[in-house]
Scaffold this active site. Structure first.
Site, mmCIF file in Angstrom:
data_model
loop_
_atom_site.group_PDB
_atom_site.id
_atom_site.type_symbol
_atom_site.label_atom_id
_atom_site.label_comp_id
_atom_site.label_asym_id
_atom_site.label_seq_id
_atom_site.Cartn_x
_atom_site.Cartn_y
_atom_site.Cartn_z
ATOM 1 N N HIS A 225 1.385 -1.007 -0.005
ATOM 2 C CA HIS A 225 0.037 -0.077 0.162
ATOM 3 C C HIS A 225 0.753 0.860 0.078
ATOM 4 O O HIS A 225 1.581 1.010 0.679
ATOM 5 C CB HIS A 225 -0.753 0.279 1.655
ATOM 6 C CG HIS A 225 -1.963 0.951 1.188
ATOM 7 N ND1 HIS A 225 -2.042 2.556 1.004
ATOM 8 C CD2 HIS A 225 -3.318 0.643 0.683
ATOM 9 C CE1 HIS A 225 -2.754 2.599 1.715
ATOM 10 N NE2 HIS A 225 -4.418 2.158 1.197
ATOM 11 N N ARG B 22 -2.460 0.289 -7.881
ATOM 12 C CA ARG B 22 -0.745 0.769 -6.049
ATOM 13 C C ARG B 22 0.467 0.521 -6.185
ATOM 14 O O ARG B 22 1.305 0.462 -5.610
ATOM 15 C CB ARG B 22 -2.170 -0.517 -5.235
ATOM 16 C CG ARG B 22 -2.520 -0.073 -4.171
ATOM 17 C CD ARG B 22 -3.479 -0.356 -3.025
ATOM 18 N NE ARG B 22 -4.688 -0.159 -2.659
ATOM 19 C CZ ARG B 22 -5.329 -0.317 -2.088
ATOM 20 N NH1 ARG B 22 -4.833 -1.935 -1.384
ATOM 21 N NH2 ARG B 22 -7.274 0.075 -1.439
ATOM 22 N N HIS C 176 0.722 -4.769 2.372
ATOM 23 C CA HIS C 176 -0.688 -4.619 2.840
ATOM 24 C C HIS C 176 -1.879 -5.240 2.471
ATOM 25 O O HIS C 176 -2.482 -6.369 3.558
ATOM 26 C CB HIS C 176 -1.338 -3.061 1.778
ATOM 27 C CG HIS C 176 -2.642 -3.127 2.370
ATOM 28 N ND1 HIS C 176 -3.024 -2.794 3.229
ATOM 29 C CD2 HIS C 176 -3.884 -2.791 1.254
ATOM 30 C CE1 HIS C 176 -4.243 -2.468 3.468
ATOM 31 N NE2 HIS C 176 -4.784 -2.405 1.697
ATOM 32 N N ARG D 31 -4.362 -6.268 -6.212
ATOM 33 C CA ARG D 31 -6.024 -6.401 -6.150
ATOM 34 C C ARG D 31 -6.407 -4.874 -6.192
ATOM 35 O O ARG D 31 -5.401 -4.214 -5.962
ATOM 36 C CB ARG D 31 -5.926 -6.954 -4.800
ATOM 37 C CG ARG D 31 -7.278 -6.073 -3.728
ATOM 38 C CD ARG D 31 -7.503 -6.784 -2.322
ATOM 39 N NE ARG D 31 -7.179 -6.290 -1.390
ATOM 40 C CZ ARG D 31 -7.104 -4.654 -0.467
ATOM 41 N NH1 ARG D 31 -8.448 -4.482 -1.502
ATOM 42 N NH2 ARG D 31 -6.583 -4.152 -0.216
#
Length: 525
Positions: free
Chosen positions: A229, A275, A332, A367
């Site tokens: 993250h 990200r 993350h 993700r």
């Protein structure tokens, strides 16, 4: 050594959103046990700030949500699995009641996060969605669900004749060993963020569920894909907590100390780029000695919109009024995990995995923001429906006895492991660093069979962390390309011709086997 034996229809290891969604939907006549290593409210799910992604706006559609999911996942997702989940997303929202934030006219407030091309993030309490979803599910737990806290589950119990998982072993604070036998054993232990020195994850998220399944012979997949993250609150060389991507969705901008925008000209979506791109850009700046900040001056009523983040900053002496939050990237989310189908069935009969511990193929190589709570809610519901339709006879259980092998394992030092993973298997990787980390981990011979019953909980934690770290390192060394959460500076580009496939790791009788499995690939649009 004290042994305690218990029998259940359904054994759930873990207490996040996926686990609680499952427990609330199991048939009332089933005896359900939830075991958690700490307390019910110490989980990544409870910490989740962002929300649940769902195409509920009339101008949005599941197909658009799917395309964003595949793009963020760098077309490594299982397209059929991803389509099925996003199509059901809108129906999962009303199932949770009226907990989500609405505007003055009663319409759901829809946020925007990185790599989404539409406002489709439903949230609760501004930036406390995970907490509100968890409390809603906890309040719904029926009387047939029993909870045991502070039990560290460290080994699956296998019936090798029937080739089936029949339960798990757990160790209590007093050192007693509990044998839980069950018709259905579910791993819902989350990911493995604590393998890294910088992470947004709860202290309990150490990857032990994945390691247990692997040691029992289950397939694990896509372990090289770790999401970092971009915005952890960063102070005095330490990560202090997560700054939700919703803050950038609301208009915050990443800047250097002199105010230069970090993401300008790097990606068309700039601060809302996927990200891995934002994290890699920040990593390069920090590595060169620069500091990165999140400029929040364009966000009106920040304290009201983001009360949890405001409290986090106040706790660490950072003034919101100054308009800049010091940030750095950290571990993350794990896109890989125990290989399962959509309902959570693993490659071992009687054993299931749901939530972040599982790898359904939904997330691909990276993700999409707020797809994690969505997957947990989906899998919990889907597995409950399947268990309610399938009654399984509990096999005859073997007598309780201590392990016959009394060799104590050599345990990796956790701090050294975390530092090594961050340095060698972190945001930017290379053959040199990965090989160095693999050699260090291999020196502990973690795949050997040990007397785990004789280990303390800290020893078991270190051992299982080492196993999961080895899986990530081995997979990252094998994938000689860059894709999503896996970036190799010695192979900096995607290679669809050779690498549009999964890396599957499996252990059989102590022998590690690695194979490639071609997926029904999400073709680039």
């Amino acid at each position: 050594m004290v042994f305690i034996v218990k029998y259940h229809d359904v054994l759930i290891i873990g207490s996040g959103v996926a686990a609680l969604q499952l427990a609330t939907m199991i048939y009332m006549k089933s005896n359900v046990k939830i075991i958690t290593k700490s307390s019910l409210r110490k989980s990544n799910s409870y910490l989740a700030q962002g929300g649940v992604a769902a195409a509920v706006d009339p101008d949005d559609s599941p197909e658009k949500h799917l395309i964003d999911t595949l793009e963020a996942g760098r077309f490594h997702s299982n397209e059929d699995a991803a389509r099925e989940i996003v199509q059901e997303a809108a129906d999962l929202i009303p199932d949770l009641g009226h907990i989500f934030d609405r505007d003055g006219e009663g319409r759901l407030q829809l946020g925007l996060e990185g790599a989404h091309t539409a406002n489709r993030i439903v949230h609760s309490g501004g930036d406390a969605t995970g907490q509100h979803v968890m409390e809603t599910l906890l309040a719904r737990l029926p009387l047939n669900v029993h909870i045991e806290e502070n039990i560290f589950v460290y080994e699956l119990i296998m019936d090798h004749v029937q080739k089936r998982c029949i339960g798990a072993k757990g160790k209590a604070v007093d050192g007693s060993i509990h044998h839980y036998y069950a018709r259905h054993t579910i791993i819902a232990t989350g990911g493995c963020g604590q393998l890294y020195s910088f992470t947004s994850n709860a202290q309990t998220v150490t990857g032990d569920g994945i390691a247990m399944a692997y040691l029992a012979g289950a397939d694990v997949a896509d372990m090289e894909f770790v999401q970092f993250h971009p915005t952890l609150l960063y102070q005095n060389g330490e990560a202090k907590g997560l700054i939700s991507e919703a803050v950038r969705g609301a208009g915050a901008v990443l800047v250097t100390e002199d105010g230069t925008p970090v993401m300008h000209g790097i990606h068309p979506l700039e601060d809302l780029a996927p990200r891995h791109i934002v994290s890699q850009t920040m990593f390069d700046l920090i590595k060169s000695g620069q500091h990165v900040y999140l400029d929040i001056t364009k966000i009106d009523q920040f304290e009201t919109r983001f009360p949890s983040i405001t409290a986090l900053c106040a706790k660490n002496g950072i003034r919101i009024s100054e308009g800049r939050l010091p940030v750095a990237p950290g571990s993350h989310f794990l896109m890989g995990g125990i290989k399962t189908d959509l309902k959570g069935q693993t490659t071992i009969d009687g054993l299931y995995a749901i939530g972040e511990a599982a790898c359904t193929g939904f997330h691909g190589a990276n993700r999409l923001a707020s797809n994690s709570l969505l997957e947990g809610l989906f899998q919990g519901k889907r597995l409950a429906e399947w268990i309610n339709r399938h009654h399984v006879h509990l096999p005859t259980t073997p007598p309780v006895k201590r392990a016959s092998i009394h060799k104590k394992p050599h345990i990796p030092d956790i701090h050294t492991l975390q530092e090594g993973m961050m340095k060698n298997v972190g945001i930017v990787r290379s053959k040199t660093g990965l090989t160095r980390q693999k050699q260090w981990l291999d020196s502990f011979q973690l795949n050997e069979i040990h007397d785990l019953d004789g280990c303390t909980v800290p020893e078991l934690t270190g051992l299982l962390m080492g196993v999961t770290a080895s899986l990530i390192t081995e997979s990252a060394l094998k994938r000689t390309e860059s894709r999503g959460g896996h970036f190799r500076e010695d192979f900096p580009f995607e290679d669809d011709q050779h690498w549009l496939k999964k890396t599957i790791i499996h252990m059989n009788k102590g022998e590690v086997r690695i194979r490639d499995e071609y997926i029904k690939a999400a073709l680039k649009h």
